[in-house]
Write an enzyme that holds these catalytic residues in place. Structure first.
Site: not given
Ligand SMILES: *Cc1c(COP(=O)(O)O)cnc(C)c1O
Length: 460
Positions: A419, A318-319, A358, A321, A389, A276, A362
């Protein structure tokens, strides 16, 4: 008539402050290194990425086109691995996955998160080690779980009571004992500068900490000899710029770890805090520094575990983005330039919500520039729209482009590596664009663009 449209008379004066269009930037031709790929810049006025001229890319591969700066993406992978030494970095494949990305992950020493059998298949197709894969998802099918068991993925993150029972049964039947983590809903939801920490968790992911579902999941897993519980998982949101939300989540998870220790005399060795981390899409965005995130998270985990009297678990992040977003650029060709009521100019390009949903989904912000040449013409307030359209088919809501913009010009939209291709659709039967990787003056296709044959394939 000049298409300079800011401020455009009384109309804008009547608008609320947040509705007023932004001021034009000082230099329309600027390629801000905080937003654009690491190897991009202008050469004789034209945008180059990886030392490749975007006009050559468009000529050779057509538009729309996803351009990925290989140096940028790989160096961000390395930055994470280096900053998080001693922890595990798993790239979240949903941000953008293809065979070549998997090869880069392998080269650079990252693990991989998949959220479906299809994502797992991409990873396995190029020999990515299954033990470095974590399987996610709130409704994994029996076929997906079975495949994960057969190939021996490293971790399966369970998300419901049904899944615990299902996986326990399948593991026993296949003679396996997978390592599992529990996706815990901590009540912390983070987005950019703010996070909210609530007690109730009104969302589809995870097992609630506050309602006791997570603790019940622990009981059920520990009662199944075919499952090995190794840790807790939490993912609090996206586009996060500081560690405050992670601290609240980690403290709550530590509370559960203590409860598990007291109730079962079990100390779980792993903690996964999800991803995130934010990136810069527009001028005012701040992207957190990877070293600061890494040091901050490690400090937080050490502190909350010390306070709770627990040993420090192995940390996974878990990066998604932050690895692949900044290195991607989408190239479009301008088709029409329409002045609407002197209010703003609608610039239509040859893609749209099928290659970047995107903005429609959002309200995302993007930076766009005239890429095929520099211009000294005055800025005009613009909206870059696609060819679909839907009136919501907007790529960049508010931006300034030079008033001499004309059909045939190339536009580049920054930070589209994450994304966009992964969320692409065939709406209106548009073929999905190619993805090319650029490096050291050369480009190579890593995902072929779809053709009309691809669009018709499978129809009876
Ligand atoms: C989407 C997601 C991520 C990655 O999120 P980013 O905003 O792309 O870093 C990591 N872990 C889980 C479980 C996710 O669903």
């Amino acid at each position: 008539m000049s298409r300079f449209a800011h401020p455009a008379g009384d109309r804008h004066a009547e608008m609320l402050p947040h509705e007023r269009p932004p001021l034009p930037p000082a230099d329309l031709n600027r390629i801000n290194p905080a937003i654009w790929p690491r190897t991009s810049g202008r050469t004789d006025g034209t945008l180059t990425i990886g030392h490749v001229d975007v006009r050559d890319l468009a000529r050779e591969h057509g538009t729309p086109l996803f351009v990925l700066d290989e140096h940028d993406v790989r160096s961000r992978m390395r930055d994470y691995v280096t900053a998080f030494a001693g922890s595990d970095v798993h790239y979240a494949g949903k941000a953008f996955l293809c065979k070549e990305i998997v090869r880069w992950l392998h080269d650079e020493g990252l693990g991989l998160d998949v959220a479906s059998g299809g994502e797992l298949a991409v990873a396995l197709s190029v020999g990515f080690p299954p033990e470095r894969i974590t399987m996610h998802g709130n409704n994994k099918s029996v076929a997906e779980l079975t495949r994960a068991l057969e190939v021996g993925v490293g971790r399966i993150v369970v998300d419901s009571f049904e899944e615990i029972a299902r996986l326990g049964y399948l593991a026993e039947r296949h003679g396996k004992r997978p390592k599992v983590m529990i996706r815990v809903t901590t009540g912390v939801e983070a987005h950019t500068h703010e996070f909210i920490a609530t007690a109730h968790d009104d969302q589809k992911f995870g097992l609630s900490l506050s309602a006791g579902a997570a603790a019940e999941a622990v009981r059920r897993i520990l009662a199944l000899p075919s499952l090995e519980l190794v840790g807790l998982h939490s993912h609090i949101g996206s586009q996060i710029v500081d560690t405050a939300g992670f601290e609240v989540a980690a403290r709550r998870l530590a509370g559960l770890l203590v409860q598990i220790k007291d109730e079962h005399d079990v100390v779980l060795p792993e903690l996964d805090l999800g991803g995130g981390y934010g990136i810069a899409y527009v001028e005012d965005d701040e992207a957190p520094d990877v070293k600061e995130i890494a040091d901050g998270l490690r400090e937080i985990v050490a502190k909350v575990c010390e306070d709770a009297g627990l040993p420090v678990p192995r940390l996974t992040v878990e990066p998604g983005r932050a690895i692949v977003g900044p290195g991607g650029v989408t190239l479009y060709e301008v088709g029409t330039v329409k002045d609407v009521e002197g209010l703003r100019t609608y610039v239509s390009v040859d893609g749209g919500m099928s290659d970047n949903v995107r903005t429609a989904l959002y309200g995302a912000d993007y930076t766009v520039t005239l890429a095929s040449r520099a211009s000294t013409a005055e800025p005009m307030l613009s909206r870059v729209v696609g060819k679909h359209c839907e009136s919501g088919d907007i790529i960049v809501r508010d931006c300034f482009l030079p008033s001499d913009l004309a059909p045939g010009d190339l536009l580049a939209v920054a930070a589209t590596g994450a994304y966009c291709r992964s969320l692409a659709s065939n709406y209106n039967y548009l073929p999905k664009p190619a993805v090319v990787a650029v490096a050291d003056g050369a480009a190579r296709v890593i995902m072929r663009g779809e053709t009309e044959d691809d669009l018709l394939r499978g129809q009876l």
